[in-house]
Write a protein that holds these residues in place. Structure first.
Motif, PDB file in Angstrom:
ATOM      1  N   LEU A  99       0.716  -1.137   0.061  1.00  0.00           N
ATOM      2  CA  LEU A  99      -0.083   0.042  -0.069  1.00  0.00           C
ATOM      3  C   LEU A  99       0.740   1.265   0.064  1.00  0.00           C
ATOM      4  O   LEU A  99       1.717   1.265   0.872  1.00  0.00           O
ATOM      5  CB  LEU A  99      -0.746   0.025   1.202  1.00  0.00           C
ATOM      6  N   ARG A 100       0.429   2.128  -1.076  1.00  0.00           N
ATOM      7  CA  ARG A 100       1.419   3.473  -0.951  1.00  0.00           C
ATOM      8  C   ARG A 100       0.263   4.541  -1.020  1.00  0.00           C
ATOM      9  O   ARG A 100      -0.627   4.507  -1.858  1.00  0.00           O
ATOM     10  CB  ARG A 100       2.221   3.449  -2.042  1.00  0.00           C
ATOM     11  N   ILE A 101       0.406   5.543  -0.212  1.00  0.00           N
ATOM     12  CA  ILE A 101      -0.383   6.739  -0.130  1.00  0.00           C
ATOM     13  C   ILE A 101       0.122   7.930  -0.348  1.00  0.00           C
ATOM     14  O   ILE A 101       1.392   8.117   0.176  1.00  0.00           O
ATOM     15  CB  ILE A 101      -1.391   6.610   1.225  1.00  0.00           C
ATOM     16  N   ALA A 102      -0.525   8.838  -1.214  1.00  0.00           N
ATOM     17  CA  ALA A 102       0.209  10.154  -1.590  1.00  0.00           C
ATOM     18  C   ALA A 102      -0.744  11.223  -1.832  1.00  0.00           C
ATOM     19  O   ALA A 102      -1.932  10.575  -1.871  1.00  0.00           O
ATOM     20  CB  ALA A 102       1.251  10.090  -2.756  1.00  0.00           C
ATOM     21  N   THR A 103      -0.407  12.354  -2.218  1.00  0.00           N
ATOM     22  CA  THR A 103      -1.005  13.179  -2.669  1.00  0.00           C
ATOM     23  C   THR A 103      -0.904  13.570  -4.194  1.00  0.00           C
ATOM     24  O   THR A 103       0.136  13.663  -4.664  1.00  0.00           O
ATOM     25  CB  THR A 103      -0.970  14.665  -2.010  1.00  0.00           C
ATOM     26  N   ALA A 104      -2.077  13.354  -5.074  1.00  0.00           N
ATOM     27  CA  ALA A 104      -2.031  13.469  -6.530  1.00  0.00           C
ATOM     28  C   ALA A 104      -1.301  14.837  -6.733  1.00  0.00           C
ATOM     29  O   ALA A 104      -1.619  15.830  -6.119  1.00  0.00           O
ATOM     30  CB  ALA A 104      -3.211  13.113  -7.305  1.00  0.00           C
ATOM     31  N   SER A 108      -5.774  15.706  -5.128  1.00  0.00           N
ATOM     32  CA  SER A 108      -6.524  14.576  -4.475  1.00  0.00           C
ATOM     33  C   SER A 108      -5.764  13.700  -3.877  1.00  0.00           C
ATOM     34  O   SER A 108      -4.595  13.580  -3.935  1.00  0.00           O
ATOM     35  CB  SER A 108      -7.441  13.957  -5.798  1.00  0.00           C
ATOM     36  N   PHE A 109      -6.666  12.536  -3.281  1.00  0.00           N
ATOM     37  CA  PHE A 109      -6.079  11.536  -2.570  1.00  0.00           C
ATOM     38  C   PHE A 109      -5.561  10.425  -3.777  1.00  0.00           C
ATOM     39  O   PHE A 109      -6.299   9.980  -4.376  1.00  0.00           O
ATOM     40  CB  PHE A 109      -7.097  10.942  -1.613  1.00  0.00           C
ATOM     41  N   ALA A 110      -4.323  10.032  -3.483  1.00  0.00           N
ATOM     42  CA  ALA A 110      -3.929   8.832  -4.388  1.00  0.00           C
ATOM     43  C   ALA A 110      -3.318   7.867  -3.621  1.00  0.00           C
ATOM     44  O   ALA A 110      -2.823   8.022  -2.528  1.00  0.00           O
ATOM     45  CB  ALA A 110      -2.669   9.645  -5.332  1.00  0.00           C
ATOM     46  N   TYR A 111      -3.505   6.549  -4.291  1.00  0.00           N
ATOM     47  CA  TYR A 111      -2.904   5.458  -3.490  1.00  0.00           C
ATOM     48  C   TYR A 111      -2.493   4.338  -4.617  1.00  0.00           C
ATOM     49  O   TYR A 111      -3.034   4.460  -5.592  1.00  0.00           O
ATOM     50  CB  TYR A 111      -4.216   4.793  -2.724  1.00  0.00           C
ATOM     51  N   ARG A 112      -1.938   3.378  -4.032  1.00  0.00           N
ATOM     52  CA  ARG A 112      -1.723   2.196  -5.141  1.00  0.00           C
ATOM     53  C   ARG A 112      -1.503   1.024  -4.026  1.00  0.00           C
ATOM     54  O   ARG A 112      -0.861   1.090  -3.038  1.00  0.00           O
ATOM     55  CB  ARG A 112      -0.023   2.377  -5.508  1.00  0.00           C
ATOM     56  N   VAL A 113      -2.166  -0.023  -4.438  1.00  0.00           N
ATOM     57  CA  VAL A 113      -2.327  -1.313  -3.855  1.00  0.00           C
ATOM     58  C   VAL A 113      -1.626  -2.162  -4.518  1.00  0.00           C
ATOM     59  O   VAL A 113      -2.009  -2.444  -5.848  1.00  0.00           O
ATOM     60  CB  VAL A 113      -3.698  -1.594  -3.320  1.00  0.00           C
ATOM     61  N   SER A 114      -1.004  -3.203  -3.976  1.00  0.00           N
ATOM     62  CA  SER A 114      -0.424  -4.340  -4.920  1.00  0.00           C
ATOM     63  C   SER A 114      -0.352  -5.676  -3.819  1.00  0.00           C
ATOM     64  O   SER A 114      -0.742  -5.618  -2.895  1.00  0.00           O
ATOM     65  CB  SER A 114       1.183  -4.125  -5.194  1.00  0.00           C
ATOM     66  N   ALA A 115      -0.145  -7.012  -4.545  1.00  0.00           N
ATOM     67  CA  ALA A 115       0.145  -8.134  -4.096  1.00  0.00           C
ATOM     68  C   ALA A 115       1.196  -8.826  -4.794  1.00  0.00           C
ATOM     69  O   ALA A 115       1.016  -9.051  -6.081  1.00  0.00           O
ATOM     70  CB  ALA A 115      -1.138  -8.769  -3.913  1.00  0.00           C
ATOM     71  N   PHE A 116       2.189  -9.379  -4.608  1.00  0.00           N
ATOM     72  CA  PHE A 116       3.122 -10.079  -5.009  1.00  0.00           C
ATOM     73  C   PHE A 116       3.753 -11.364  -4.199  1.00  0.00           C
ATOM     74  O   PHE A 116       3.758 -11.104  -3.103  1.00  0.00           O
ATOM     75  CB  PHE A 116       4.564  -8.994  -5.499  1.00  0.00           C
ATOM     76  N   GLU A 132      -3.668   1.221  -9.097  1.00  0.00           N
ATOM     77  CA  GLU A 132      -3.029   2.572  -8.678  1.00  0.00           C
ATOM     78  C   GLU A 132      -4.309   3.433  -9.043  1.00  0.00           C
ATOM     79  O   GLU A 132      -4.681   3.505 -10.076  1.00  0.00           O
ATOM     80  CB  GLU A 132      -1.753   2.971  -9.171  1.00  0.00           C
ATOM     81  N   ARG A 133      -4.664   4.331  -8.167  1.00  0.00           N
ATOM     82  CA  ARG A 133      -5.579   5.563  -8.564  1.00  0.00           C
ATOM     83  C   ARG A 133      -4.919   6.832  -8.222  1.00  0.00           C
ATOM     84  O   ARG A 133      -4.414   6.950  -6.964  1.00  0.00           O
ATOM     85  CB  ARG A 133      -6.745   5.420  -7.545  1.00  0.00           C
ATOM     86  N   ASN A 134      -4.476   7.535  -9.099  1.00  0.00           N
ATOM     87  CA  ASN A 134      -3.605   8.599  -9.132  1.00  0.00           C
ATOM     88  C   ASN A 134      -4.229   9.568 -10.142  1.00  0.00           C
ATOM     89  O   ASN A 134      -3.701   9.676 -11.282  1.00  0.00           O
ATOM     90  CB  ASN A 134      -2.112   8.432  -9.313  1.00  0.00           C
ATOM     91  N   VAL A 135      -5.397  10.221  -9.891  1.00  0.00           N
ATOM     92  CA  VAL A 135      -6.159  11.010 -10.386  1.00  0.00           C
ATOM     93  C   VAL A 135      -7.051  10.128 -11.581  1.00  0.00           C
ATOM     94  O   VAL A 135      -8.196  10.291 -11.735  1.00  0.00           O
ATOM     95  CB  VAL A 135      -5.517  12.339 -11.533  1.00  0.00           C
ATOM     96  N   PHE A 136      -6.314   9.113 -12.259  1.00  0.00           N
ATOM     97  CA  PHE A 136      -6.901   8.329 -13.126  1.00  0.00           C
ATOM     98  C   PHE A 136      -6.226   6.770 -12.791  1.00  0.00           C
ATOM     99  O   PHE A 136      -5.604   6.654 -11.729  1.00  0.00           O
ATOM    100  CB  PHE A 136      -6.191   8.443 -14.412  1.00  0.00           C
ATOM    101  N   GLY A 416       7.970  17.846   3.746  1.00  0.00           N
ATOM    102  CA  GLY A 416       7.036  16.891   3.291  1.00  0.00           C
ATOM    103  C   GLY A 416       7.244  15.521   3.978  1.00  0.00           C
ATOM    104  O   GLY A 416       8.582  15.054   4.218  1.00  0.00           O
ATOM    105  N   ILE A 417       6.112  14.805   4.399  1.00  0.00           N
ATOM    106  CA  ILE A 417       6.247  13.346   4.562  1.00  0.00           C
ATOM    107  C   ILE A 417       6.246  12.434   3.434  1.00  0.00           C
ATOM    108  O   ILE A 417       5.532  12.603   2.582  1.00  0.00           O
ATOM    109  CB  ILE A 417       4.996  13.044   5.666  1.00  0.00           C
TER     110      ILE A 417
END
Length: 425
Positions: A99-104, A108-116, A132-136, A416-417
């Motif tokens: 899981l990665r969380i950021a600001t687009a 807006s709120f941006a995130y990325r989920v993955s499984a490996f 990933e949701r980063n605006v699109f 920034g964080i």
């Protein structure tokens, strides 16, 4: 007395083969998911061959680098003037969610989920994907078998469909574009020896930029579309001693890509040109005392052939090079980056580790149309010291949850964080 003399003789064989001492048996202890037949293919020690302590030590270090193995050690047992070599394995848990969380870039709120899965079928195959949701919306899938054909040759494939909002930095000002890249990748993976690895691959890419927003810049493209093929060569020199969260040694990785545009519309031919991309990361780790680790990464990068294009390949970004600077702050056609940090273990019990770090990230970029001298004149230099904390699970592969805060030094800087999984480098 005989066993004492045998062990004394073994201690003196670190510089060559023991002519009279043979390995009669090779054993692996502690295996649960990893296949023993797979490990026997990788190690250099073989039954019914002369005992070589250097090979044993090399095998242990190679085993510790595998994603499926958290730690490894060895025992040598004397038996009738010969030896039994035992490798003692502590396995990793390798099905890893991410899981990665950021600001687009649009706030807006941006995130990325993955499984490996890093140890598929017990032979360290990789299988996984991300959304990933980063605006699109973006997504991708990957499969690698580094040892499919032998202990030296493997293969990998990947597919990505990535759509993001990207700022493009023109002389008149920056504008947001909707960027889409659909890519199919195939590669061969080589493990030539204990220290030398390489990859050779190619990717077919369909790429487009679409202007988003109001007030377009005059004489600047509103839309670009092009197909391209990317040829990629990577070489790694690895000389690392790994002990859970502690690293000691060096790693150098060179990546060269030739990006050839096959066809495109007329604006694309003016702005998206074929070019050569070169990058080298040199990473040095030093164990300090019982709880300290000093880590440094020095990166050199340059693009040749698109020096004037505002669609430059190297970005200034939180997650890639300078912690605290923000998301895709600038683009460049060359870069020099130095990241250095001291990591200290404050708490360790069983599988759980709390580690703190103090870091300095610094770098400079050559903006499109500028000379290489810009890298050294201070006009594009960024300096960000900071502090961070790590929560580490010692028996889950790459389970390092990191949180860093970078402080910008100079005019018009930001703080920034940065949150992520895995050490920053």
């Amino acid at each position: 007395m005989k066993k004492f003399l045998l062990l004394f003789f073994l201690a003196g064989t670190t510089c060559g083969h023991a002519q009279d001492i043979m390995v009669t048996e090779l054993e692996f202890m502690g295996l649960k998911r990893t296949k023993e037949s797979f490990l026997r293919r990788l190690v250099k020690v073989r039954p019914n061959t002369p005992y070589d302590s250097l090979k044993v030590v090399g095998d242990v270090e190679r085993l510790k680098r595998l994603p499926g193995i958290a730690n490894a050690s060895h025992e040598v047992k004397a038996e009738n003037d010969n030896v039994i070599v035992k490798y003692i394995i502590e396995e990793n848990f390798t099905l890893i969610p991410g899981l990665r969380i950021a600001t687009a870039n649009d706030g807006s709120f941006a995130y990325r989920v993955s499984a490996f899965e890093f140890n598929l079928f017990g032979n360290n195959q990789l299988l996984g994907g991300f959304y990933e949701r980063n605006v699109f919306d973006s997504y991708g899938f990957f499969w690698e078998h580094p040892f499919l054909f032998s202990d030296k040759v493997g293969i990998g494939f990947g597919y990505q469909n990535v759509t993001t909002q990207e700022p493009i930095f023109f002389e008149e000002g920056d504008k947001d574009y909707r960027f889409n890249s659909e890519m199919f990748e195939g590669k061969l993976i080589f493990s030539f020896s204990f220290n030398h690895e390489a990859e050779i691959g190619a990717s077919l890419v369909k790429e487009s930029y679409l202007f988003e927003g109001e007030d377009p810049l005059p004489n600047r493209p509103l839309e670009l579309e092009a197909d391209k093929i990317m040829y990629r060569l990577a070489y790694r020199y690895v000389d690392l001693d790994i002990d859970y969260q502690y690293f000691d040694g060096v790693l150098s990785e060179f990546t060269g890509q030739y990006i050839q545009f096959l066809n495109g519309d007329e604006p694309a031919e003016n702005f998206l040109k074929s070019f050569l991309s070169l990058r080298n990361d040199f990473i040095h780790y030093k164990k300090l005392g019982k709880k300290g680790n000093w880590a440094s990464r020095f990166r050199l990068a340059a693009a040749i052939g698109n020096e004037d294009s505002p669609f430059a390949p190297f970005t200034l970004d939180n997650q890639l090079n300078i912690r605290g600077v923000g998301n895709t702050v600038d683009r460049g056609t060359a870069a020099i980056v130095l990241n250095t940090e001291y990591r200290h273990t404050f708490y360790e019990k069983g599988w759980f580790v709390v580690q703190g770090n103090a870091f300095v990230d610094a770098g400079s970029w050559r903006t499109p149309g500028e000379d290489f001298s810009q890298l050294f004149d201070g006009s594009s230099t960024r300096l960000y010291p900071g502090l961070g904390i790590r929560f580490i699970h010692k028996r889950i592969f790459n389970a390092v949850f990191r949180l860093d805060y970078g402080f910008g030094i100079g005019n018009d800087t930001t703080n920034g964080i940065v949150f992520g999984i895995g050490q920053y480098f």
